[in-house]
Structure formats: structure tokens, C-alpha cells
Design an enzyme around this catalytic site. Structure first.
Site, PDB file in Angstrom:
ATOM      1  N   GLU A 128     -14.453  -1.145  58.014  1.00  0.00           N
ATOM      2  CA  GLU A 128     -15.046  -1.200  59.349  1.00  0.00           C
ATOM      3  C   GLU A 128     -14.044  -1.620  60.420  1.00  0.00           C
ATOM      4  OE1 GLU A 128     -18.468  -3.643  58.712  1.00  0.00           O
ATOM      5  OE2 GLU A 128     -19.311  -2.232  57.268  1.00  0.00           O
ATOM      6  N   LYS A 168     -10.515  -4.419  56.891  1.00  0.00           N
ATOM      7  CA  LYS A 168     -11.565  -5.427  56.763  1.00  0.00           C
ATOM      8  C   LYS A 168     -12.010  -5.583  55.313  1.00  0.00           C
ATOM      9  CE  LYS A 168     -16.220  -6.624  58.418  1.00  0.00           C
ATOM     10  NZ  LYS A 168     -17.418  -6.156  59.120  1.00  0.00           N
TER      11      LYS A 168
END
Length: 783
Positions: free
Chosen positions: A489, A593
């Protein structure tokens, strides 16, 4: 009084909290939550206060609200959905000589709570002195029934400790209980402000029923309670009901040496279509069934259900008692999330809290269903049936986006897209391939032809059609899928995300195979030989980017050409990065992430060589910051495969303790189901080396230095078998069912009732990878 989780050495089959700490209530209410996948109860105290965040949830029951946008855009979802705290039946208040038992007043000389993984109950023992010095012992036990899906039961026992005492018990059904929402979204807070509208209230003898509906989504739910009281003569009871409250009051003088015992039975149900009288009848019938079974009968059913589950799913870890407890805790909560969900989703938080608004994500198929497929396959089947039931919404979403096939939502409760942020929502098309992957895995593991014909073929066909319309054969060669977001993300709208392309490739091939197995079903969906050939050509020509200079796979095209994030210049307090830096900056730099390319090497490990896996793993370790709870379990799997066994152990522990240690400081909103499932994956697919490529099972087990033995049980094609691993060898033994052919470090093995024991080859000797400064996992030192 000291407080906290008691040392795991006491029991590997329970989680025990000793002492009282009001500041920790929200956290323990999540960890002590009970659920069967249909009903969820947060672990609030019976007295209702003090409390952190009360919660009673029905799977799929939600309220709608409008999603506003600063600037309108075609294809933006219009409505959001958020889980509703429904009528609370857990509340049983106690007054001791007119003094309410409240843990903030008087003195609790003893207080402990125990979540029991074998009985499936939450027990509590409290010895309390009132402000005026009257002492009582309270013992409670509650369950959410795995066998009677609509039923909750609570046993509440009070014993005087210093002579005869007057006790008054108030047992409630409470709707629209006030909650201080900690959501930063005012629209969600507004939707949850008294979301239930009363439609019916009834109370007579010891039974009460309340029926409510939501204001916007128009869903209707009913809650009912009934009671059995055991005490001496002189009991006085009163019951009444109003729109949002039903209450049974019982008053009695209890002599020294005797007890007041109340068993409370609760029935819950909801529907989008059924009338209030029909729902009343449904929950009263559930109560009648529970009363007929009785408290002891419900306890026996619960234990038998769990005995059967643990017989098929238990994991043993010798050498680290705390980790042993944590992995069983994880398995217990994954079971609770999926056991009786049946026609509903498995939310990202299960039914343990309101986090993520109660939405289901791709977490379910890519993490949770891996566990359930090999331990409780009927629960995996039911979760996939829910996806199938939402195909019309997925097809409509694809059409709205100008695509064919089915575009499943990034986040949803009822199957409609609820993500208002399109780069990390709509563009994350990989969710459709993740669902197809779970379908293919389930079919390979079970051979369930009925499911394949009724649900599986259609899901695979419609998701394959999505990829053909989303991708294209480029002028420079290959089948390209451009402008999508992969699992990471901190990257968005990229071309040829390797994870997405490899999962789409598998989707296309599995769809073709399913259509060939079930040609009549395929024909009913308009599949012809030309379309099958089109799928196979796209799969064969799928673009899989590779950086020849660095000799690694870029996460997506040109990712390795981006500038590296300034990890050295990033203060530790600035993690998670998304709360301290603009997405614009994250999206254009090399910072990850959560596992993306590394996840591809797990789920599509057949597409990489061992040398590529080792180089890729080292490259992405240095760029992955794990600002997501999804990451540690996957990093454990690949660390173990390429030979970094101590690192795999560290990541296994991080996944297992994400909730128990509140690693991300958000357990108050519910547990992380994917991370709990990740603890199992890190053990079974990591240390056990289990892979299911091509529909068959293979194992490549190895243990880190800190563990003496790891053993686990699995189900495959109806056969139950066990795997036991030590530092030098692994044994495979059939428990029940037919013989199985598997592979052990590449060698074919037939699993029978006579254990097959094979040596474990040494791990490759590779340089230890490095993580971004301050982002290495905690070193796991066995306790």
C-alpha cells in the site's frame, strides 16, 4: 494488585489475565472476545461498567452512510457500510446490599479472567469487598455456541463470603448503548449514533424479546433472553421491556455457605427481508433449543466441537512456551472468525471489534482461508460461497469500470465496494485473483465437485474474464496489466505488478482447467474453446518484469529505478509512514509497507528459482518497513525457505504476538485475523515448508536453533495426517483416511499409518539480510 497476562508456562491451552487495570480494558476486551462467526461478543465485564469499548456484532449486519467526495468522479462508490453494535445481552449487574459491584469502587482482592481454547469459554473469578465492607465471590462463564449458531449462554454465580447477604441481579438486553466512537470519520460516527430503531418489545415471566431495524440499510435484527435461577426460597423477580431495554430483576437473601446462580440464554438473528414477527419466532426458537440442551449440555457440545477441531488443526511448539500459547490463541480466534459464518464474510477483525468498520478484505482469501482449507475445510467453503453470492455486485462493479467479468471489492460487508480511495481500493484488482487462488486451493485440497459445479467454475470464469479485459497484448510483446495496485500500500497505480500478474496468470490457467473438468457448467456461462485459448495465451505471455542489472524482480515495472527512501533520515517515531508523510512521496520511492513481491514468492513460488528467491528476499528486506500487520507472517515463510531460520523465528513471533503484545497499538479496535493466520502460516509454511503448487503438497521443513520440535496436523483430500519436525529429521504419519503422496525436500513420500521419517538437509549458508534502520523484528529469545 498486579495485573497482566499470566506466564504462559501455566497452560498452553488458555490465556489468563490476572488483576484489574481499567486502562487495559479495551485491549483485553478484544483478546477475550468470543465468536462463532455469526455472533461476536467483546470481552466486556458482565456488569457493563467499567468498560472500554462495548461490542456485540452479528456477521453481515451493518448501517449505511453516504461517502462524500471533495471532487466527484465517475465510478466512485456512493455508499459506505459500517458494522453495528447490536443489542447487548452480556449485561448482568449485581447489587450487594444496595452497592453495585463496580471494579472501580470497593476493593477487588482477587480478579482473573481465562479464555479457554479447549472449552471455548471465557471464565472469570472475582472476590470483591463493597465500600461498606460486604464481601462476595463472583464466578462467571460465557460461551458463544459453535453448535447452536444463534445462541449465547452465560452462567453467573454469586457467593457471600461473610454471612447472609441481600443480592439483587439485573439482567439486561440493551440496544443503542452509548459508545464514544474513536473513529476520525464523522460520517461513521453519525451512522453509529443510535443506529437501531425499535419495532417490538416483549417481556413475560423470565423471557424478553427486542426487535430493531437500522435507519438507513433497513436491516432488521432480534435479540431474546431467557433465564434459569438457582437459589433458596424467598426469590423475587420482576421483568419489563421498553423500546431499547428489557430487564429481569431478581432479589434474594443468600445465607452464608449458599449461592445465587443465574444462567442466561440469549438468541440472536437478523434479516434483510423477514418481518419482525418472523424474527421474534426465530430467536425464541433458538432460546427453546438452548433451554432444552441446558448449560451443561451446551458446554459439552462446545468441548466436543473443539476436540474435533484440535484433533485436525493443533500445532505443537517445544522450546518456547509463550509462543506455543500464542499460536494456539491465534488458531482459536481464526476458528472463531470462520466456524459458523456460513453465508457471510470473514471480516478483517473477525467479530472482535469495530476496526476497519467491520469490512472484509483480501486478507480472508489470502491468509485466513489458507488456514481453514487445511484445518476446517467446510468453513473455507462457506466463506467462498459468500463471495459467490456477491458475484452480481462484482459483475456490476466491473461493468461500471468498463470491464468484463467480476471485479470484487477492496473492502465490503455486503459485497458492494466501500473504498472511497481508488488508488488503494478500486485499483487493487489483485483481490479478484486472490479469491480465485483460494477457490483453486480449496478444490485441490478437497476435490469438492459439488462446490466446483455450483460456485467454483463461475468464480474462476468471471475473474478470468476480468483479466482479459483489464490487460492487453502490448506492441513490445507479452500480456500486460497496467495501472493497478499490488498488495504493497506504499505503491499505487503501477504497471505489471509482479504479484498481480502472477496471480492473474494462475487465475487464467485454473479457470481453463476447471472449465475442462466441468464442460457443461462452463458452457452454461458461454465459455467456448476460443475463450479458453485466449486465457491460456494471456497466461503464457504474461509479462513478469525482471531487473537484469540488479538481478532481482522489481515489485512492479520500473520500481527498482525509483530513488530509495531515506531510511537513515527517518526518525523511529515517524512510523507508520502513512501517518507522517504524503502518499505522493511514498508512491514514488522504494519503500515497501508490506510483503508484495515476497508474497508472490510464497503463493507463486513455482515461478521463481531458489537463487531468485534468495536475492529478491534480501533486496526487499532492506526496503520493507512492516507498517502493516499482514507482513511478518509472509516474511517468516520466505526467510525460512531461503535459509534464514533465526529470522523466520523472529517474524513468526511478531505475527503471533501482534495482538497479545499490541505491536501496532490498535488492538482496542479488534484483533488482526490475517496476522493471527500468519502465525499459522509462519509455522506450517515457514518452518514446515509446506507448499501446495500444482494441487499437491510438498514440505521442506527446518527448525531455528531456539526450537526443539514443531508438530502440526492437516487435512488434505479427506485424509488427516501429522507432521513432526526436529532439528535433524521430519516424520509424516497418517491419522485417518487414505494414503497420501507428498514430497519432502523434493523426495516423493507416501504417507501411511506407519510414520515415514526422513533426514533434513542443512539450510543454505547465506549472508544475513538487513532491514531498514530500526525496523528489524525483535530477536526471539525462548522463555
Amino acid at each position: 494488585m498486579t495485573h497482566g497476562y499470566e506466564q504462559a508456562e501455566r497452560s498452553a491451552w488458555e490465556l489468563r489475565w490476572v488483576g484489574m487495570d481499567v486502562d487495559q480494558l479495551q485491549r483485553t476486551e478484544s483478546t477475550f472476545a468470543l465468536s462463532n462467526g455469526h455472533i461476536g461478543l467483546r470481552g466486556t465485564l458482565e456488569e457493563g461498567e467499567p468498560r472500554g469499548l462495548p461490542g456485540t456484532y452479528l456477521n453481515g449486519f451493518y448501517e449505511s452512510y453516504q461517502l462524500p467526495y471533495a471532487e466527484a468522479g465517475y465510478g466512485y462508490p456512493e455508499d459506505g457500510q459500517t458494522v453495528v453494535n447490536v443489542t447487548d445481552g452480556k449485561i448482568i449487574r449485581l447489587l450487594v446490599e444496595d452497592e453495585p459491584l463496580d471494579m472501580r469502587y470497593g476493593q477487588a482482592t482477587t480478579h482473573e479472567r481465562v479464555l479457554d481454547f479447549r472449552s471455548g469459554t471465557l471464565r472469570r473469578t472475582t472476590e470483591w469487598s463493597s465500600p461498606t465492607g460486604r464481601r462476595v465471590r463472583v464466578r462467571t462463564e460465557r460461551l458463544v455456541s459453535f453448535t447452536q449458531r444463534a445462541v449465547v449462554a452465560i452462567r453467573y454465580e454469586v457467593e457471600p463470603l461473610d454471612g447472609e447477604i441481600q443480592l439483587v441481579v439485573q439482567s439486561d438486553l440493551l440496544a443503542n448503548e452509548p459508545i464514544e466512537s474513536d473513529t476520525s470519520d464523522p460520517r461513521v460516527a453519525a451512522a453509529l449514533q443510535s443506529p437501531l430503531v425499535g419495532e417490538f418489545a416483549m417481556a413475560e415471566e423470565s423471557r424478553a424479546v427486542l426487535v430493531h431495524r437500522t435507519r438507513e440499510s433497513g436491516l432488521r435484527m432480534a435479540a431474546a433472553m431467557d433465564h434459569q435461577l438457582e437459589t433458596n426460597d424467598g426469590l423475587r423477580t420482576l421483568i419489563h421491556a421498553e423500546e431499547d431495554l428489557a430487564r429481569l430483576t431478581a432479589a434474594v437473601d443468600v445465607p452464608a455457605g449458599e449461592k445465587l446462580t443465574l444462567v442466561k440464554y440469549l438468541g440472536y438473528g437478523w434479516s434483510a427481508q423477514r418481518s419482525a414477527p418472523a424474527l421474534r419466532a426465530q430467536v425464541e426458537a433458538a432460546l427453546d433449543g438452548a433451554l432444552q440442551t441446558g448449560w451443561e449440555g451446551l458446554l459439552d457440545e462446545q468441548r466436543r466441537f473443539l476436540d474435533e477441531f484440535w484433533e485436525s488443526a493443533d500445532v505443537r511448539i517445544d522450546g518456547d512456551p509463550e509462543l506455543q500459547q500464542a499460536v494456539r490463541f491465534a488458531l482459536f480466534h481464526v476458528l472463531q472468525a470462520g466456524a459458523r459464518g456460513e453465508s457471510r464474510a470473514i471480516p478483517g477483525k473477525g467479530l472482535t471489534g469495530p476496526g476497519y468498520d467491520g469490512h472484509a478484505f483480501w486478507d480472508t482469501e489470502s491468509f485466513v482461508l489458507q488456514v481453514l482449507t487445511y484445518t476446517m475445510p467446510e468453513a473455507a467453503r462457506d466463506a467462498l460461497r459468500w463471495r459467490h453470492s456477491t458475484l452480481d455486485k462484482a459483475r456490476a462493479r466491473a461493468a461500471q469500470l468498463g470491464l468484463r467479468g467480476a471485479a470484487f471489492p477492496w473492502r465490503s460487508i455486503n459485497g458492494a465496494e466501500c473504498s472511497a480511495y481508488w488508488p488503494a481500493g478500486t485499483a487493487a484488482f489483485h483481490v479478484s485473483a486472490d479469491i480465485a487462488d483460494a477457490v483453486a486451493r480449496y478444490l485441490a485440497a478437497t476435490g469438492d465437485e459439488e462446490f466446483e459445479r455450483g460456485c467454483g467454475v463461475e468464480i474462476l470464469v468471471e475473474t478470468a474474464r476480468l483479466w482479459i479485459s483489464l490487460g492487453h497484448h502490448g506492441r513490445h510483446g507479452g500480456f500486460r496489466i497496467d495501472g493497478v495496485t499490488g498488495p504493497d500500500e506504499y505503491s499505487a497505480i503501477a504497471d505489471n505488478n509482479v504479484y498481480t500478474n502472477l496471480m492473474a496468470q494462475r487465475n487464467l490457467r485454473e479457470a481453463a482447467l476447471a472449465c475442462e473438468r466441468q464442460p457443461d457448467v462452463a458452457s452454461s456461462f458461454g465459455v467456448n474453446p476460443e475463450e479458453l485459448a485466449e486465457w491460456r495465451l494471456a497466461a503464457d505471455e504474461m509479462v513478469i518484469p525482471y531487473d537484469e542489472l540488479l538481478e532481482v524482480h522489481p515489485q512492479a515495472e520500473r520500481f527498482t529505478q525509483h530513488v530509495d527512501w531515506d531510511f537513515e533520515g527517518t526518525p523511529l517515531e515517524n512510523y507508520p509512514l502513512l501517518l507522517n508523510y504524503p502518499y505522493f512521496d511514498l508512491y514514488r520511492k522504494q519503500v515497501v509497507k508490506q510483503a508484495d513481491l515476497v508474497l508472490a514468492m510464497h503463493l507463486r513460488g513455482d515461478a521463481f528459482t531458489p537463487e531468485q528467491k534468495a536475492r529478491n528476499f534480501a533486496y526487499y528486506e532492506a526496503r520493507t518497513v512492516r507498517d502493516s500487520s499482514l507482513s511478518a507472517g509472509t516474511q517468516a515463510v520466505l526467510a525460512a525457505e531461503v535459509g534464514h531460520l533465526d529470522l523466520a523465528y523472529d517474524y513468526l513471533a511478531e505475527a503471533a504476538f501482534t495482538d497479545l503484545h499490541d505491536v501496532h497499538n490498535n488492538v482496542r479496535n479488534g484483533l488482526h485475523m490475517a496476522s493471527l493466520a500468519g502465525a499459522w502460516l509462519a509455522t506450517v509454511a515457514g518452518l514446515g515448508g509446506m507448499r501446495d503448487h500444482g494441487g499437491s503438497l510438498a514440505f521442506a521443513p527446518r527448525l531455528p536453533r531456539g526450537l526443539d520440535r514443531v508438530a502440526f496436523r492437516l487435512i488434505f483430500r479427506g485424509s488427516h495426517f501429522s507432521v513432526e519436525i526436529t532439528g535433524e529429521e521430519a516424520s509424516y504419519r497418517l491419522i485417518s483416511g487414505g494414503h497420501l503422496d507428498i514430497r519432502h525436500h523434493g523426495e516423493k513420500v507416501t504417507v501411511t499409518t506407519t510414520a515415514a521419517t526422513l533426514p533434513i538437509p542443512p539450510a543454505p549458508d547465506l549472508p544475513a539480510p538487513v532491514q531498514p534502520p530500526g525496523r528489524a523484528p525483535l530477536r526471539r529469545e525462548p522463555r
